[in-house]
Design an enzyme around this catalytic site. Structure first.
Site, mmCIF file in Angstrom:
data_model
loop_
_atom_site.group_PDB
_atom_site.id
_atom_site.type_symbol
_atom_site.label_atom_id
_atom_site.label_comp_id
_atom_site.label_asym_id
_atom_site.label_seq_id
_atom_site.Cartn_x
_atom_site.Cartn_y
_atom_site.Cartn_z
ATOM 1 N N GLY A 38 0.740 -1.244 0.000
ATOM 2 C CA GLY A 38 0.000 0.000 0.000
ATOM 3 C C GLY A 38 0.773 1.300 0.000
ATOM 4 O O GLY A 38 0.776 2.027 -0.973
ATOM 5 N N LYS A 57 12.173 -0.526 -0.787
ATOM 6 C CA LYS A 57 10.793 -0.097 -0.561
ATOM 7 C C LYS A 57 10.838 1.364 -0.133
ATOM 8 O O LYS A 57 11.458 1.708 0.877
ATOM 9 C CB LYS A 57 10.110 -0.940 0.508
ATOM 10 N N ASP A 102 -2.068 -9.738 7.827
ATOM 11 C CA ASP A 102 -2.459 -9.774 6.411
ATOM 12 C C ASP A 102 -1.894 -11.021 5.736
ATOM 13 O O ASP A 102 -1.353 -10.955 4.627
ATOM 14 C CB ASP A 102 -1.982 -8.517 5.686
ATOM 15 N N ASN A 152 0.808 -13.018 -0.249
ATOM 16 C CA ASN A 152 1.922 -12.521 0.563
ATOM 17 C C ASN A 152 2.888 -13.633 0.941
ATOM 18 O O ASN A 152 3.658 -13.489 1.898
ATOM 19 C CB ASN A 152 1.405 -11.832 1.831
ATOM 20 N N LYS A 164 -1.985 -14.172 3.569
ATOM 21 C CA LYS A 164 -2.782 -14.621 2.431
ATOM 22 C C LYS A 164 -1.822 -15.217 1.414
ATOM 23 O O LYS A 164 -0.604 -14.955 1.451
ATOM 24 C CB LYS A 164 -3.563 -13.460 1.813
ATOM 25 N N PRO A 165 -2.304 -16.017 0.467
ATOM 26 C CA PRO A 165 -1.406 -16.617 -0.537
ATOM 27 C C PRO A 165 -0.598 -15.600 -1.321
ATOM 28 O O PRO A 165 0.538 -15.869 -1.707
ATOM 29 C CB PRO A 165 -2.367 -17.405 -1.429
ATOM 30 N N ASP A 171 5.337 -8.700 3.212
ATOM 31 C CA ASP A 171 4.450 -7.572 3.521
ATOM 32 C C ASP A 171 4.003 -7.555 4.982
ATOM 33 O O ASP A 171 2.873 -7.919 5.308
ATOM 34 C CB ASP A 171 3.230 -7.568 2.591
#
Length: 396
Positions: free
Chosen positions: A84, A103, A200, A205, A202-203, A218
């Protein structure tokens, strides 16, 4: 100063910078793959980048090649610019001659002290997590235009989301996916042991390298909470619930299909390691059934299901998946609406997956021994039959 860096502000500088830091080389490789769906941020980048690419095409005369690179570049941006408040770039460390990831905070957040503090908190938090399954942070600095950045190890591979999407059928390649899932749980367990919750998982990440190395990415939503499993004053499931448009709803962070109910309601004070164990259960559900527990046409619909813990569809898919009952039971425990019924932290899940894989190995070895013994018995039986036949012939 030791990093090859160029501030990227105007579209022309952006395009030059892409060539400078090596994106085009990766774009050419990516051109062999289909373009992924694009989100609004990528469409905005298209508006900035593609006009310059068209100008390059007209000047070079090689329109097909530049068009191919442009298409691949958009896909590459979609895959690499998902986090984000930060933009992820590739750069070269000239001292060590190695590629690194940078980053950097996005231009629109340049003068936002709250976002900047959150960004730097992520870097410091990640620097505390020295684990093979978590991308290491090398250093923190500022760009020439004043934006904070931090550098990380470059990770190459495919996301777990892509591996799941490439399967021919739900539940396929389970033998490859469960060890990956175990390594994810071990990395998250390392964070939980230090009071850090990802929030957070999830696949998308989770990145898997060519040799099975697995990285949890992340950590931008991660936060520090009490000790894993530590009791809170309010352990009931009757705490105030955030509804869309409420003050609590503004605290919702994460990805709706994988959210625990307390996370979807924005109940920050109730988030702990068990919030992550719900997300791990959602990932296991997708590994076993092909879909996360919550699905819907819009994020609003999915978020409502997560807030209300409407898990009937996900539980029905698990029951009909044909997966090993032990795995189904583990996923269901992780997905319990009442967090007191979930595994206390990721270490528990990692241990159960490890035990399950060990039991599979034992069963496989037992079957191999049984098959070998059966072959020996068959050989002895054939020899005995030949001996009897020879005696009969001799006597006769």
């Amino acid at each position: 100063d030791d990093i090859v860096w160029r501030p990227l502000s105007e579209p022309a500088d952006f395009c030059e910078g892409l060539g400078h830091i090596g994106f085009f080389e990766h774009a050419l490789l990516a051109a062999q793959r289909p373009i992924a769906p694009r989100d609004s941020r990528v469409r905005r980048l298209e508006r900035l980048v593609l006009p310059a690419i068209i100008e390059i095409a007209l000047e070079s005369g090689d329109v097909p090649l530049v068009a191919e690179v442009a298409a691949a570049l958009v896909k590459h941006l979609h895959e690499h610019l998902q986090q984000g408040i930060g933009l992820i770039l590739r750069a070269t460390d000239p001292e060590l001659g190695r590629d690194i990831a940078i980053k950097v905070i996005r231009e629109r957040y340049r003068n936002d002290p709250t976002v900047e503090a959150h960004f730097l908190d992520e870097a410091r938090l990640c620097s505390r997590l020295q684990h093979p399954g978590i991308v290491p942070v090398h250093e923190i600095g500022r760009t020439p235009d004043g934006r904070p950045y931090f550098t990380m190890k470059i990770i190459e591979g495919k996301t777990l989301a892509r591996l799941l999407g490439d399967r021919e059928a739900p539940g396929g390649t389970l033998g490859d996916l469960l060890p990956i899932f175990q390594r994810v749980c071990e990395a998250v367990a390392f964070a939980h042991a230090r009071g850090i919750v990802h929030q957070d998982l999830k696949p998308g990440n989770i990145l898997v390298g060519a040799f099975g190395e697995t990285q949890v990415l992340d950590w931008g939503f991660a936060s520090t909470v009490g000790r894993p499993g530590e009791a809170r004053e309010d352990e009931s499931d009757t705490a105030p619930r955030g509804e869309e448009g409420s003050d609590t709803a503004s605290l919702v962070r994460g990805t709706a299909p994988y959210m625990a109910p307390e996370q979807a309601r924005g109940e920050v004070e109730r988030i702990d390691a068990r919030t992550d164990t719900f997300a791990l259960g959602a990932i296991l559900c997708e590994i076993l059934t092909g879909m996360p527990p919550y699905v819907g046409e819009t994020r609003r619909e999915i978020l409502l299901k997560a807030r209300k813990a409407w898990l009937d569809d996900g539980q029905a898919r698990l029951a009909a998946s044909g997966a090993d009952p032990a795995l189904v039971a583990l996923a269901e425990r992780c997905l319990a609406p009442d967090r007191r019924e979930r595994p206390a932290d990721a270490r528990v899940i990692a241990s159960e997956i490890s035990d399950y894989l060990t039991s599979l190995d034992r069963r496989a070895r037992a079957l191999e021994v049984e098959a070998a013994e059966q072959r020996v018995r068959e050989v002895h039986t054939r020899r005995a039959h030949r001996l009897v036949l020879a005696l009969v012939i001799t006597v006769g």
